[in-house]
Motif scaffolding. Sequence first.
Motif, PDB file in Angstrom:
ATOM      1  N   ALA A 111       0.819  -1.207   0.000  1.00 16.87           N
ATOM      2  CA  ALA A 111       0.000   0.000   0.000  1.00 16.87           C
ATOM      3  C   ALA A 111       0.857   1.263   0.000  1.00 16.87           C
ATOM      4  O   ALA A 111       0.481   2.279  -0.595  1.00 16.87           O
ATOM      5  N   ASP A 112       2.013   1.211   0.664  1.00 19.63           N
ATOM      6  CA  ASP A 112       2.927   2.364   0.691  1.00 19.63           C
ATOM      7  C   ASP A 112       3.346   2.786  -0.718  1.00 19.63           C
ATOM      8  O   ASP A 112       3.572   3.968  -0.983  1.00 19.63           O
ATOM      9  N   LEU A 113       3.485   1.814  -1.620  1.00 25.07           N
ATOM     10  CA  LEU A 113       3.942   2.101  -2.971  1.00 25.07           C
ATOM     11  C   LEU A 113       2.918   2.899  -3.774  1.00 25.07           C
ATOM     12  O   LEU A 113       3.268   3.629  -4.707  1.00 25.07           O
ATOM     13  N   ALA A 114       1.652   2.754  -3.414  1.00 27.91           N
ATOM     14  CA  ALA A 114       0.587   3.374  -4.204  1.00 27.91           C
ATOM     15  C   ALA A 114       0.651   4.900  -4.208  1.00 27.91           C
ATOM     16  O   ALA A 114       0.257   5.539  -5.185  1.00 27.91           O
ATOM     17  N   ALA A 115       1.130   5.472  -3.131  1.00 29.45           N
ATOM     18  CA  ALA A 115       1.150   6.937  -3.025  1.00 29.45           C
ATOM     19  C   ALA A 115       1.924   7.585  -4.165  1.00 29.45           C
ATOM     20  O   ALA A 115       1.549   8.651  -4.662  1.00 29.45           O
ATOM     21  N   THR A 116       3.020   6.957  -4.608  1.00 28.92           N
ATOM     22  CA  THR A 116       3.868   7.547  -5.649  1.00 28.92           C
ATOM     23  C   THR A 116       3.787   6.821  -6.990  1.00 28.92           C
ATOM     24  O   THR A 116       4.234   7.352  -8.006  1.00 28.92           O
ATOM     25  N   THR A 148      -3.079  -2.088 -11.997  1.00 29.32           N
ATOM     26  CA  THR A 148      -3.534  -3.443 -12.317  1.00 29.32           C
ATOM     27  C   THR A 148      -2.798  -4.483 -11.475  1.00 29.32           C
ATOM     28  O   THR A 148      -3.417  -5.402 -10.921  1.00 29.32           O
ATOM     29  N   ALA A 149      -1.476  -4.333 -11.380  1.00 26.85           N
ATOM     30  CA  ALA A 149      -0.682  -5.296 -10.604  1.00 26.85           C
ATOM     31  C   ALA A 149      -1.061  -5.229  -9.129  1.00 26.85           C
ATOM     32  O   ALA A 149      -1.217  -6.268  -8.467  1.00 26.85           O
ATOM     33  N   PHE A 150      -1.215  -4.018  -8.612  1.00 21.03           N
ATOM     34  CA  PHE A 150      -1.555  -3.851  -7.200  1.00 21.03           C
ATOM     35  C   PHE A 150      -2.899  -4.499  -6.884  1.00 21.03           C
ATOM     36  O   PHE A 150      -3.026  -5.268  -5.908  1.00 21.03           O
ATOM     37  N   LEU A 151      -3.906  -4.203  -7.689  1.00 24.77           N
ATOM     38  CA  LEU A 151      -5.240  -4.738  -7.430  1.00 24.77           C
ATOM     39  C   LEU A 151      -5.263  -6.258  -7.556  1.00 24.77           C
ATOM     40  O   LEU A 151      -5.859  -6.950  -6.723  1.00 24.77           O
ATOM     41  N   SER A 198       8.687  -2.073  -9.381  1.00 24.88           N
ATOM     42  CA  SER A 198       9.171  -1.503 -10.641  1.00 24.88           C
ATOM     43  C   SER A 198       8.049  -0.949 -11.514  1.00 24.88           C
ATOM     44  O   SER A 198       8.311  -0.292 -12.532  1.00 24.88           O
ATOM     45  N   ALA A 199       6.798  -1.184 -11.143  1.00 27.70           N
ATOM     46  CA  ALA A 199       5.662  -0.738 -11.955  1.00 27.70           C
ATOM     47  C   ALA A 199       5.225   0.671 -11.565  1.00 27.70           C
ATOM     48  O   ALA A 199       5.530   1.160 -10.471  1.00 27.70           O
ATOM     49  N   SER A 200       4.505   1.310 -12.482  1.00 32.59           N
ATOM     50  CA  SER A 200       3.948   2.635 -12.201  1.00 32.59           C
ATOM     51  C   SER A 200       2.751   2.862 -13.119  1.00 32.59           C
ATOM     52  O   SER A 200       2.558   2.158 -14.109  1.00 32.59           O
ATOM     53  N   GLY A 201       1.961   3.884 -12.787  1.00 35.73           N
ATOM     54  CA  GLY A 201       0.805   4.223 -13.614  1.00 35.73           C
ATOM     55  C   GLY A 201      -0.236   3.124 -13.645  1.00 35.73           C
ATOM     56  O   GLY A 201      -0.471   2.420 -12.664  1.00 35.73           O
ATOM     57  N   LYS A 202      -0.849   2.948 -14.809  1.00 32.32           N
ATOM     58  CA  LYS A 202      -1.907   1.941 -14.952  1.00 32.32           C
ATOM     59  C   LYS A 202      -1.382   0.534 -14.716  1.00 32.32           C
ATOM     60  O   LYS A 202      -2.104  -0.321 -14.194  1.00 32.32           O
TER      61      LYS A 202
END
Length: 212
Positions: free
Chosen positions: A80-85, A158-161, A150-154
């Motif tokens: 969840a911490d990664l989502a902020a940035t 998708t990976a997070f969800l 290593s992922a970002s944006g969309k």
Amino acid sequence: MITTRSLIRRATAVAAAASAAVVLAACGADGDDRGGAAHNGLDAASPSASAPAQQGDHNGADVAFAQGMIPHHRQAVDMADLAATRAESAEVKKLAEEIKKAQDPEIKTLSGWLTAWGEQVPAGGSGPAGHEGHDMSGMMTAEEMKQLHSASGKAFDTAFLTMMVKHHEGAVTMAKTEQADGTHQGAEDMAGQIITSQSAEIARMKALLGQS
């Protein structure tokens, strides 16, 4: 004659009084003994009556639940911490913040229980590969965590969800096991909260993924 009768009456009265005194003393002693024994029995019984309750307020399932859920929650908080940035979606960012807000306090509570029980609190991990308990239900592997880092944006959204759905499903399974096998009321209550809240979040995340 009168004198003799008076002496006999007096002697009889004295003897009766003495007998009554002996009987009363004996009764009093018996009563005191019984009262003392009863009182002492209560005092002696109190610790033994409360000891099983103190010893039986948790069992091995409760310990396993706490020791398993701590690293499980820690990994969810790190994700969840990664989502902020990294997240693009405002919904994903909001969800991630809610996950942190719910699970951080639970980690503290679980750690407090283990300390009170004289059990080991799992050591903390950090970084993509720094998590213990990867064999637990729903835990991300080191490779999956590296992918998320290593992922970002969309792509991150998708990976997070996708990963968090799997992660939550694992937590729900662990919580159901606690409800079935545990004895600690607080742990069972927390398990119920996890099942309710994370099941709702699973439905929410699947909807964001377009799976509902």
